[in-house]
Design an enzyme around this catalytic site. Sequence first.
Site, PDB file in Angstrom:
ATOM      1  N   HIS A  79       0.810  -1.223   0.000  1.00  0.00           N
ATOM      2  CA  HIS A  79       0.000   0.000   0.000  1.00  0.00           C
ATOM      3  C   HIS A  79       0.849   1.283   0.000  1.00  0.00           C
ATOM      4  O   HIS A  79       0.771   2.113  -0.895  1.00  0.00           O
ATOM      5  CB  HIS A  79      -0.874   0.074   1.263  1.00  0.00           C
ATOM      6  CG  HIS A  79      -1.765  -1.088   1.483  1.00  0.00           C
ATOM      7  ND1 HIS A  79      -2.943  -1.250   0.821  1.00  0.00           N
ATOM      8  CD2 HIS A  79      -1.684  -2.136   2.336  1.00  0.00           C
ATOM      9  CE1 HIS A  79      -3.555  -2.344   1.241  1.00  0.00           C
ATOM     10  NE2 HIS A  79      -2.802  -2.906   2.165  1.00  0.00           N
TER      11      HIS A  79
HETATM   12  C1  BDR Z   1      -2.947   0.814   5.477  1.00  0.00           C
HETATM   13  O1  BDR Z   1      -3.127   0.304   6.791  1.00  0.00           O
HETATM   14  C2  BDR Z   1      -1.911  -0.172   7.297  1.00  0.00           C
HETATM   15  O2  BDR Z   1      -2.088  -1.454   7.816  1.00  0.00           O
HETATM   16  C3  BDR Z   1      -0.908  -0.133   6.177  1.00  0.00           C
HETATM   17  O3  BDR Z   1       0.354   0.237   6.678  1.00  0.00           O
HETATM   18  C4  BDR Z   1      -1.470   0.910   5.240  1.00  0.00           C
HETATM   19  O4  BDR Z   1      -1.024   2.203   5.584  1.00  0.00           O
HETATM   20  C5  BDR Z   1      -3.687  -0.068   4.508  1.00  0.00           C
HETATM   21  O5  BDR Z   1      -5.055  -0.084   4.813  1.00  0.00           O
END
Ligand code: BDR
Length: 311
Positions: free
Chosen positions: A241
């Site tokens: 992400h």
């Molecule tokens: C986001 O939530 C976190 O778990 C990850 O680092 C990312 O920023 C994804 O939903």
Amino acid sequence: MARKIIIDTDPGQDDAVAILLALASPELQVLGITCVAGNVPLKLTARNARVVCELAGRPEVKVFAGCDRPLERRLVTAEHVHGKTGLDGAELPEPSMPLQDAHAVDFLIETLRREPAGSVTLVPIGPLTNIATAMRRAPDIVPRIERIVLMGGAYFEVGNITPAAEFNIYVDPEAADRVFRSGAPITMLPLDVTHRALTTRPRVEAFRALPGRVGPAVAGWTDFFERFDKEKYGAQGAPLHDPCTIAWLLRPDLFTGREINVEIETEGRLTLGMTVADYWRVTDRKPNVTFIRDIDDAGFYALLTERLARL
Ligand code: BDR
Ligand code: CA
């Protein structure tokens, strides 16, 4: 001239990769890393950010601890995804570089006031608590922000922490609401795009094969959090992400999106933290974000691998 950025983060393996990508890229000058509670509590995110800087061979980077809980709610964490430390999957030494004395929010305010207006980009990749707190305390900084490039929210993919909400927004919806209403230019990288930035075996093995410590650490982290997404989505790999934000700064041509209005649900019984996106422009609400929807994932992984190899 390098673009000045502040990374606001809750590492997290994918946050860690975002930090590495930024530190490996001469187009970006990382003025500081501000930590927030999110994936794991603040004490760990502030530790993990320093672990990552030392892994990158950059112990001089300024790391600040910020807010340890959301504006109005109890903290929700995500150890079920990221493991107990937030960085499970690679054995790395405890950091010896210092945490800065100043609070992350003070650093954000002072930096935005000191640097020329419109010259500092904020890259939030965790809950938006630090950014919203800075905006609330010092509204004069808002027009000085060049752009906010954040990972958060979803529309077509809806949610990952609840059926309706993405983690970063869900953890602190009041903070997200303040940021999205602030008037600062926002580029939003939601699940809709990050779920197209999936790891594959060859991509992870390419990281592992890099010389030095960075590639194998990234491969270890990816192996660790892949298990969760594979099980959940039945996907071939896991979404990286947070590095999508840095990649957008480096290579916006790898992405496509559109200018739309996005508002944050702060009350819904079932939809708390939802990013309500007027993707089809059915209202006359003013666009407040560039909503990124698609990515050239092969180009993204090529960029990431090439940059990690420099560390
Ligand atoms: C986001 O939530 C976190 O778990 C990850 O680092 C990312 O920023 C994804 O939903
Ligand atoms: Ca994150």
